[in-house]
Design an enzyme around this catalytic site. Structure first.
Site, PDB file in Angstrom:
ATOM      1  N   CYS A  60       3.495   7.361  -3.016  1.00  0.00           N
ATOM      2  CA  CYS A  60       4.814   6.813  -2.796  1.00  0.00           C
ATOM      3  C   CYS A  60       5.904   6.775  -3.760  1.00  0.00           C
ATOM      4  O   CYS A  60       6.850   8.117  -3.567  1.00  0.00           O
ATOM      5  CB  CYS A  60       4.226   5.321  -2.721  1.00  0.00           C
ATOM      6  SG  CYS A  60       2.964   4.475  -2.356  1.00  0.00           S
ATOM      7  N   ASP A 107       4.268   5.983   9.514  1.00  0.00           N
ATOM      8  CA  ASP A 107       4.895   6.145   8.422  1.00  0.00           C
ATOM      9  C   ASP A 107       6.743   6.359   8.542  1.00  0.00           C
ATOM     10  O   ASP A 107       7.169   7.201   7.786  1.00  0.00           O
ATOM     11  CB  ASP A 107       4.707   6.481   7.142  1.00  0.00           C
ATOM     12  CG  ASP A 107       5.505   6.646   5.796  1.00  0.00           C
ATOM     13  OD1 ASP A 107       6.634   5.503   5.621  1.00  0.00           O
ATOM     14  OD2 ASP A 107       5.205   6.687   4.381  1.00  0.00           O
ATOM     15  N   HIS A 138       1.279   4.940   5.457  1.00  0.00           N
ATOM     16  CA  HIS A 138       1.731   4.994   4.020  1.00  0.00           C
ATOM     17  C   HIS A 138       1.019   4.156   2.898  1.00  0.00           C
ATOM     18  O   HIS A 138       0.012   3.339   3.505  1.00  0.00           O
ATOM     19  CB  HIS A 138       3.596   3.846   3.626  1.00  0.00           C
ATOM     20  CG  HIS A 138       4.088   4.538   2.681  1.00  0.00           C
ATOM     21  ND1 HIS A 138       4.605   5.983   2.222  1.00  0.00           N
ATOM     22  CD2 HIS A 138       4.322   3.906   1.457  1.00  0.00           C
ATOM     23  CE1 HIS A 138       5.047   5.558   1.251  1.00  0.00           C
ATOM     24  NE2 HIS A 138       4.621   4.623   0.136  1.00  0.00           N
TER      25      HIS A 138
END
Length: 170
Positions: A60, A107, A138
C-alpha cells in the site's frame, strides 16, 4: 510490517522493518490514526531513511515508498512493491534494481499509473516483471484484513521468495 518482516525472516533473510512514523512517536495501533501522520512526513527525509537496504518491499503506502526508494538507491539490488503508487516517469531511468511489481486487479486508482510506469521501465531498460492479480483488491496480502485474497497472496509470496532467491542469493 512485523508480519511481513517475519515472513521474510522465515525465508532465511535479514529483515528490517523501519517505522516510518518514528518522528511522531511510532505507528499508532489504530490505522485510522496513522493515515494522517503519513501525510505529515517529509518525503525526501523518509526516503533517505529507507535507502540503505539491499532489497526493499512494501505494501500500500509502503509500496509507494518502495518505488521511491528504488529510484533513490542506486545500490539497491531488488525492489518488490505491492500495489504502490508509481514513481514519476522522469525518475524511472535512475532505477538500477531489478523489480518484481505486484498489482491487484481491482485497484483502479493505483492501476491507472501502470501504463506510463511500464513504458518508462521498458524505455530505461530496467529489469522488471509486473504481475496483476485479477479478482484481488488493494491490500490483498493483508491476512488480517477484509480484502485478503488467499490465492493471490500465496502466489505473490511464492513469486516474491523466488525473486529474492534469484537476486540476493544467486
Amino acid at each position: 510490517p512485523r508480519a511481513a518482516s517475519r515472513r521474510v525472516a522465515l525465508e532465511g533473510y535479514h529483515a528490517v522493518a523501519p517505522d516510518a512514523l518514528s518522528p511522531f512517536g511510532g505507528t499508532p495501533s489504530d490505522p485510522q490514526e496513522a493515515r494522517p501522520l503519513f501525510q505529515k512526513l517529509d518525503r525526501a527525509a523518509n526516503t533517505k531513511n529507507f535507502v540503505a537496504a539491499v532489497a526493499c518491499t512494501g505494501f500500500c503506502w509502503g509500496g509507494g515508498v518502495t518505488n521511491q526508494v528504488t529510484v533513490n538507491a542506486p545500490d539497491l539490488d531488488a525492489s518488490i512493491p505491492f500495489y504502490g503508487s508509481q514513481p514519476a516517469v522522469e525518475d524511472v531511468p535512475k532505477i538500477k534494481a531489478a523489480m518484481l511489481i505486484h498489482y491487484a486487479g481491482n485497484d483502479e486508482r493505483i492501476n491507472a499509473g501502470i501504463p506510463a510506469f511500464e513504458e518508462a521501465l521498458k524505455k530505461a531498460g530496467v529489469e522488471y516483471a509486473i504481475h496483476m492479480y485479477e479478482g484481488a483488491g488493494h491490500a490483498f496480502m493483508n491476512d488480517t484484513g477484509q480484502r485478503y485474497h488467499k490465492e493471490a497472496a500465496e502466489l505473490a509470496w511464492k513469486r516474491t521468495v523466488a525473486f529474492l532467491e534469484a537476486k540476493l542469493k544467486g
